[in-house]
Design a protein around this motif. Structure first.
Motif, PDB file in Angstrom:
ATOM      1  N   SER A 374      15.414 -10.487  -0.937  1.00  7.77           N
ATOM      2  CA  SER A 374      14.318  -9.828  -0.221  1.00  7.77           C
ATOM      3  C   SER A 374      13.478 -10.835   0.545  1.00  7.77           C
ATOM      4  O   SER A 374      13.189 -11.928   0.046  1.00  7.77           O
ATOM      5  CB  SER A 374      13.433  -9.055  -1.198  1.00  7.77           C
ATOM      6  OG  SER A 374      14.153  -8.004  -1.810  1.00  7.77           O
ATOM      7  N   THR A 375      13.062 -10.450   1.754  1.00  5.66           N
ATOM      8  CA  THR A 375      12.284 -11.361   2.595  1.00  5.66           C
ATOM      9  C   THR A 375      11.053 -10.696   3.199  1.00  5.66           C
ATOM     10  O   THR A 375      10.414 -11.283   4.075  1.00  5.66           O
ATOM     11  CB  THR A 375      13.153 -11.921   3.738  1.00  5.66           C
ATOM     12  OG1 THR A 375      13.712 -10.831   4.478  1.00  5.66           O
ATOM     13  CG2 THR A 375      14.268 -12.797   3.205  1.00  5.66           C
ATOM     14  N   ASN A 376      10.710  -9.490   2.765  1.00  7.53           N
ATOM     15  CA  ASN A 376       9.484  -8.891   3.290  1.00  7.53           C
ATOM     16  C   ASN A 376       8.277  -9.671   2.771  1.00  7.53           C
ATOM     17  O   ASN A 376       8.212 -10.074   1.618  1.00  7.53           O
ATOM     18  CB  ASN A 376       9.371  -7.399   2.946  1.00  7.53           C
ATOM     19  CG  ASN A 376       9.786  -7.028   1.537  1.00  7.53           C
ATOM     20  OD1 ASN A 376      10.715  -7.604   0.978  1.00  7.53           O
ATOM     21  ND2 ASN A 376       9.114  -6.061   0.959  1.00  7.53           N
ATOM     22  N   ASP A 377       7.325  -9.906   3.670  1.00  6.95           N
ATOM     23  CA  ASP A 377       6.135 -10.679   3.318  1.00  6.95           C
ATOM     24  C   ASP A 377       5.295  -9.934   2.284  1.00  6.95           C
ATOM     25  O   ASP A 377       5.309  -8.697   2.213  1.00  6.95           O
ATOM     26  CB  ASP A 377       5.285 -10.939   4.559  1.00  6.95           C
ATOM     27  CG  ASP A 377       5.952 -11.897   5.526  1.00  6.95           C
ATOM     28  OD1 ASP A 377       6.918 -12.569   5.131  1.00  6.95           O
ATOM     29  OD2 ASP A 377       5.498 -11.965   6.694  1.00  6.95           O
ATOM     30  N   MET A 378       4.521 -10.694   1.489  1.00  6.52           N
ATOM     31  CA  MET A 378       3.685 -10.122   0.447  1.00  6.52           C
ATOM     32  C   MET A 378       2.206 -10.217   0.821  1.00  6.52           C
ATOM     33  O   MET A 378       1.681 -11.320   1.006  1.00  6.52           O
ATOM     34  CB  MET A 378       3.914 -10.859  -0.876  1.00  6.52           C
ATOM     35  CG  MET A 378       5.213 -10.528  -1.544  1.00  6.52           C
ATOM     36  SD  MET A 378       5.178  -8.863  -2.257  1.00  6.52           S
ATOM     37  CE  MET A 378       6.825  -8.307  -1.782  1.00  6.52           C
ATOM     38  N   PRO A 379       1.520  -9.080   0.950  1.00  2.00           N
ATOM     39  CA  PRO A 379       0.086  -9.123   1.270  1.00  2.00           C
ATOM     40  C   PRO A 379      -0.713  -9.772   0.144  1.00  2.00           C
ATOM     41  O   PRO A 379      -0.487  -9.477  -1.037  1.00  2.00           O
ATOM     42  CB  PRO A 379      -0.284  -7.646   1.419  1.00  2.00           C
ATOM     43  CG  PRO A 379       1.000  -6.926   1.630  1.00  2.00           C
ATOM     44  CD  PRO A 379       2.036  -7.711   0.874  1.00  2.00           C
ATOM     45  N   LEU A 380      -1.630 -10.647   0.500  1.00  2.00           N
ATOM     46  CA  LEU A 380      -2.555 -11.260  -0.447  1.00  2.00           C
ATOM     47  C   LEU A 380      -3.952 -10.662  -0.332  1.00  2.00           C
ATOM     48  O   LEU A 380      -4.643 -10.472  -1.330  1.00  2.00           O
ATOM     49  CB  LEU A 380      -2.612 -12.771  -0.213  1.00  2.00           C
ATOM     50  CG  LEU A 380      -1.307 -13.531  -0.452  1.00  2.00           C
ATOM     51  CD1 LEU A 380      -1.428 -14.961   0.068  1.00  2.00           C
ATOM     52  CD2 LEU A 380      -0.938 -13.533  -1.937  1.00  2.00           C
ATOM     53  N   PHE A 381      -4.370 -10.402   0.889  1.00  2.00           N
ATOM     54  CA  PHE A 381      -5.642  -9.726   1.157  1.00  2.00           C
ATOM     55  C   PHE A 381      -5.387  -8.716   2.277  1.00  2.00           C
ATOM     56  O   PHE A 381      -4.717  -9.044   3.256  1.00  2.00           O
ATOM     57  CB  PHE A 381      -6.724 -10.709   1.617  1.00  2.00           C
ATOM     58  CG  PHE A 381      -7.138 -11.712   0.574  1.00  2.00           C
ATOM     59  CD1 PHE A 381      -8.138 -11.412  -0.340  1.00  2.00           C
ATOM     60  CD2 PHE A 381      -6.536 -12.954   0.514  1.00  2.00           C
ATOM     61  CE1 PHE A 381      -8.518 -12.337  -1.301  1.00  2.00           C
ATOM     62  CE2 PHE A 381      -6.905 -13.891  -0.435  1.00  2.00           C
ATOM     63  CZ  PHE A 381      -7.909 -13.585  -1.353  1.00  2.00           C
ATOM     64  N   ARG A 382      -5.931  -7.514   2.133  1.00  2.00           N
ATOM     65  CA  ARG A 382      -5.813  -6.549   3.222  1.00  2.00           C
ATOM     66  C   ARG A 382      -7.077  -5.716   3.328  1.00  2.00           C
ATOM     67  O   ARG A 382      -7.878  -5.631   2.385  1.00  2.00           O
ATOM     68  CB  ARG A 382      -4.568  -5.674   3.076  1.00  2.00           C
ATOM     69  CG  ARG A 382      -4.515  -4.762   1.882  1.00  2.00           C
ATOM     70  CD  ARG A 382      -3.170  -4.034   1.823  1.00  2.00           C
ATOM     71  NE  ARG A 382      -3.072  -3.131   0.683  1.00  2.00           N
ATOM     72  CZ  ARG A 382      -3.251  -1.809   0.736  1.00  2.00           C
ATOM     73  NH1 ARG A 382      -3.554  -1.231   1.892  1.00  2.00           N
ATOM     74  NH2 ARG A 382      -3.129  -1.068  -0.351  1.00  2.00           N
ATOM     75  N   LEU A 383      -7.250  -5.096   4.469  1.00  2.00           N
ATOM     76  CA  LEU A 383      -8.483  -4.376   4.770  1.00  2.00           C
ATOM     77  C   LEU A 383      -8.768  -3.290   3.754  1.00  2.00           C
ATOM     78  O   LEU A 383      -9.935  -3.091   3.367  1.00  2.00           O
ATOM     79  CB  LEU A 383      -8.397  -3.776   6.174  1.00  2.00           C
ATOM     80  CG  LEU A 383      -9.594  -2.914   6.612  1.00  2.00           C
ATOM     81  CD1 LEU A 383     -10.860  -3.750   6.692  1.00  2.00           C
ATOM     82  CD2 LEU A 383      -9.302  -2.242   7.952  1.00  2.00           C
ATOM     83  N   GLU A 466      -0.140  -4.644  -6.571  1.00  2.00           N
ATOM     84  CA  GLU A 466      -0.766  -5.656  -5.711  1.00  2.00           C
ATOM     85  C   GLU A 466      -1.515  -6.707  -6.517  1.00  2.00           C
ATOM     86  O   GLU A 466      -2.304  -7.473  -5.965  1.00  2.00           O
ATOM     87  CB  GLU A 466      -1.670  -4.983  -4.685  1.00  2.00           C
ATOM     88  CG  GLU A 466      -0.894  -4.104  -3.713  1.00  2.00           C
ATOM     89  CD  GLU A 466      -1.732  -3.536  -2.590  1.00  2.00           C
ATOM     90  OE1 GLU A 466      -2.544  -4.291  -2.003  1.00  2.00           O
ATOM     91  OE2 GLU A 466      -1.592  -2.330  -2.283  1.00  2.00           O
ATOM     92  N   GLY A 467      -1.277  -6.742  -7.831  1.00  2.00           N
ATOM     93  CA  GLY A 467      -1.860  -7.784  -8.668  1.00  2.00           C
ATOM     94  C   GLY A 467      -3.323  -7.602  -8.995  1.00  2.00           C
ATOM     95  O   GLY A 467      -3.964  -8.536  -9.474  1.00  2.00           O
ATOM     96  N   LEU A 468      -3.874  -6.408  -8.780  1.00  2.00           N
ATOM     97  CA  LEU A 468      -5.302  -6.175  -8.981  1.00  2.00           C
ATOM     98  C   LEU A 468      -5.613  -5.376 -10.248  1.00  2.00           C
ATOM     99  O   LEU A 468      -6.722  -5.462 -10.769  1.00  2.00           O
ATOM    100  CB  LEU A 468      -5.882  -5.431  -7.775  1.00  2.00           C
ATOM    101  CG  LEU A 468      -5.781  -6.125  -6.418  1.00  2.00           C
ATOM    102  CD1 LEU A 468      -6.260  -5.200  -5.303  1.00  2.00           C
ATOM    103  CD2 LEU A 468      -6.580  -7.423  -6.410  1.00  2.00           C
ATOM    104  N   ARG A 469      -4.658  -4.592 -10.724  1.00  2.00           N
ATOM    105  CA  ARG A 469      -4.972  -3.575 -11.721  1.00  2.00           C
ATOM    106  C   ARG A 469      -5.490  -4.140 -13.037  1.00  2.00           C
ATOM    107  O   ARG A 469      -6.480  -3.645 -13.590  1.00  2.00           O
ATOM    108  CB  ARG A 469      -3.737  -2.705 -11.979  1.00  2.00           C
ATOM    109  CG  ARG A 469      -3.975  -1.595 -13.008  1.00  2.00           C
ATOM    110  CD  ARG A 469      -5.058  -0.639 -12.552  1.00  2.00           C
ATOM    111  NE  ARG A 469      -5.239   0.453 -13.503  1.00  2.00           N
ATOM    112  CZ  ARG A 469      -6.043   1.480 -13.294  1.00  2.00           C
ATOM    113  NH1 ARG A 469      -6.759   1.564 -12.189  1.00  2.00           N
ATOM    114  NH2 ARG A 469      -6.154   2.428 -14.191  1.00  2.00           N
ATOM    115  N   TYR A 470      -4.835  -5.147 -13.593  1.00  2.00           N
ATOM    116  CA  TYR A 470      -5.274  -5.681 -14.886  1.00  2.00           C
ATOM    117  C   TYR A 470      -6.728  -6.116 -14.809  1.00  2.00           C
ATOM    118  O   TYR A 470      -7.526  -5.826 -15.708  1.00  2.00           O
ATOM    119  CB  TYR A 470      -4.392  -6.852 -15.307  1.00  2.00           C
ATOM    120  CG  TYR A 470      -4.824  -7.476 -16.610  1.00  2.00           C
ATOM    121  CD1 TYR A 470      -4.479  -6.899 -17.820  1.00  2.00           C
ATOM    122  CD2 TYR A 470      -5.590  -8.648 -16.628  1.00  2.00           C
ATOM    123  CE1 TYR A 470      -4.885  -7.463 -19.033  1.00  2.00           C
ATOM    124  CE2 TYR A 470      -5.996  -9.219 -17.822  1.00  2.00           C
ATOM    125  CZ  TYR A 470      -5.639  -8.630 -19.017  1.00  2.00           C
ATOM    126  OH  TYR A 470      -6.052  -9.183 -20.213  1.00  2.00           O
TER     127      TYR A 470
END
Length: 585
Positions: A374-383, A466-470
């Motif tokens: 897989s090569t789709n980019d991973m969002p780190l911050f988004r609006l 997106e790594g935020l839930r925990y």
């Protein structure tokens, strides 16, 4: 552009890996000297490019396994098996030395504007670095200069959360003041720094509020102030095409309309790929699935609550998917789903999903299914996150207005095909499902209870994987959610089921000694072994039905400190409350 940035990171690694200790001890003629380096913008860029490796990997972003998504192995955090260990990879300070070393040499930069920009970049990353430490451990040692191997400060104790967070906010404010304003989806800019401050301030403000600590209002207001420029800034919620939410995460190149900063991936460089396709479709890659509890949170298309419907809890999959929030069908396999680039309709596959709610967020074409292709980019911050931060902070402060919701929640709901969120209506009639200790968030009180719950609904459904839930659960002090049963699809009993409504059988649940058929197109599941249902012969799929989940309210909101560091400092580094590591200090 993506490939250029990645190549720059590789080049910088060669320079940044030069030992600072060696450079301070001697300067052979064939080695770089710190006295002659850090003069030009190129020097600064090559050194600071290595900071970007502190961001989470793709797997660290998409593979969160807690109460929204669950995998076939429970996370240590929710299974009660965490304990103090000699070492912990997260208690690592190497990158901090790189940052502090640069700041100690930044005065050598000949162009003042270049110096300020790269000091700003370095302080952005130091703020990020320390924020991650505070989230995990609470009090941590603050160090803002490179230390020699014989300095006593190497063995200092922890500084208070309050003092460290004050320094973190100073760093991120410096970054906002000195980083370039221009948008750049692969480089940290002033917009990235604002987004980071928004995230930090919301976390700290709500953590302090719900954990009974002083000073939460100051942080919540800082979140509002950092987020506000985005209301009129250059970013917008991406709405192009028929599946814009799904496309935002499956695009090979980060969509700059909404994404503020992304981690780049490409097959052109060895090691710069990830395995999200395998994670979502493989039978031995974790089998992630969304929980029924969260699926129930998706609203109906007319904005009404799914859980207000009669008999909602016993609706089968085809029925429960009708007329729901558009994000549901762009996050999960629902009836009519076709793989990107494919023509065949695919039903959820319970052999590849613990709950049957099979995820498609980030899932791209089959050609990327090979191991780590897989090569789709991973969002780190988004609006979207920043808008949610703004709305939540104002709601918690008691300053939220309907106009604020129109500027923040409305764009997300428009993309989801939903009507606007009405603040007065939400507060007059808080959702019983979201406020229940069994299914929602019991800690929310006050005049804004209803709208806070609705903002949490939006955050839950907008940001899974997106790594935020925990950390949301930690800051809301809702850890007891992790102890609830993990439920999936509902089945009224044994028999054959057409999960995508196309007229053909997809799953057969049986309780006989042998499977009643052998069709290659049907998944046969033996009741009690291959599949466990909540009511025995009927009910919801139960994941981890025999494994206990334990959350200790007095202990588990912070991680234990590694014992090697406690021994090394002879107890100057104290242990977090509730974690008994057997040491005498």
């Amino acid at each position: 552009m993506k490939h250029t940035i990645i190549n720059a990171l590789f080049l910088s690694a060669a320079i940044a890996c030069i030992s600072c200790e060696d450079m301070l001890d001697y300067q052979p003629k064939d080695r770089l000297s710190p006295d002659t380096y850090f003069k030009t913008e190129t020097d600064c860029e090559l050194w600071t490019n290595n900071y970007y490796t502190v961001f989470p990997s793709a797997e660290g972003i998409y593979s969160e396994p807690y109460d929204v998504i669950v995998r076939d192995v429970l996370a240590d955090e929710i299974s009660g098996v965490r304990k103090p260990m000699p070492t912990d990879g997260n208690w690592n300070w190497e990158k901090l030395r790189e940052m502090n070393f640069f700041l100690s040499r930044a005065s050598q930069v000949e162009d003042e504007s270049v110096r300020l920009e790269y000091e700003g970049l370095t302080r952005f990353f130091r703020a990020y670095f320390y924020f991650e430490k505070v989230k995990r451990y609470g009090d941590v040692p603050w160090v803002d200069r490179p230390l020699g191997s014989d300095e006593e400060e190497l063995y200092k104790g922890r500084d208070s959360r309050e003092s460290v967070m004050e320094k973190v906010m100073e760093d991120v404010d410096f970054a906002i003041a000195n980083l370039p304003e221009v948008q750049n989806v692969y480089r940290v800019t002033r917009w990235t720094a604002r987004a980071l401050k928004s995230r930090i301030a919301l976390f700290e403000g709500t953590f302090r509020k719900y954990h009974g600590l002083d000073g939460y209002e100051e942080f919540l207001q800082a979140c509002v102030n950092a987020s506000e420029p985005f209301l009129t800034g250059p970013y917008s919620i991406y709405t192009s095409g028929s599946t814009p939410y799904q496309d935002l995460f499956t695009s090979q190149n980060a969509i700059e309309t909404e994404i503020i900063l992304a981690r780049a991936y490409t097959s052109a460089i060895s090691g710069m790929t990830h395995d999200v396709n395998g994670h979502l479709t493989g039978a031995t890659m974790g089998r992630p699935g969304m929980t029924r509890n969260v699926v129930n949170m998706y609203l109906m298309r007319d904005g009404s609550r799914y859980t207000d419907q009669e008999n909602y809890a016993i609706k089968t999959f085809v029925e429960e998917c009708k007329n729901r929030d558009l994000r549901m069908a762009q996050t999960l396999r629902t009836p009519g789903y076709k793989r990107i680039g494919g023509s065949k309709e695919l039903a959820p596959d319970l052999s590849r999903s613990t709950t049957g709610y099979q995820l498609i967020k980030y899932l791209t074409e089959e050609k990327y299914d090979a191991n780590k292709a897989s090569t789709n980019d991973m969002p780190l911050f988004r609006l979207a996150e920043v808008l949610l931060n703004y709305a939540e902070a104002k709601a918690e402060l008691g300053t939220l207005k309907q106009a604020d919701l129109d500027n923040t929640i409305r764009p997300l709901r428009v993309r989801a095909g939903l009507p606007d969120l009405d603040m007065e209506e939400a507060n007059a009639n808080p959702d019983p499902y979201l406020s229940s200790p069994e299914t929602g968030y019991a800690n929310v009180t006050g005049d804004n209870k209803g709208v806070i719950l609705e903002i949490r609904r939006e955050r839950t459904l907008e940001t899974p994987m997106e790594g935020l839930r925990y950390w949301d659960i930690v800051r809301w002090k809702e850890g007891k959610r992790f102890e609830k049963p993990i439920e999936g699809l509902y089945f009224p009993g044994t028999g054959e089921y057409d999960l995508d409504g196309n007229g053909s059988v997809d799953v057969c649940i049986y309780d006989t000694e042998k499977a009643p058929g052998n069709s290659a197109d049907v998944l046969y599941l033996k009741l009690g072994s291959d599949i466990v249902l909540s009511e025995g012969t009927s009910g919801n799929v139960l994941a981890h039905s025999t494994q206990q989940r334990i959350w200790n309210e007095a202990r588990d909101y912070l991680y234990p400190i590694p014992t090697d560091d406690r021994v090394l400092t002879q107890g100057a580094i104290s242990q977090n409350p509730g974690w008994n590591d057997g040491l005498p200090f």
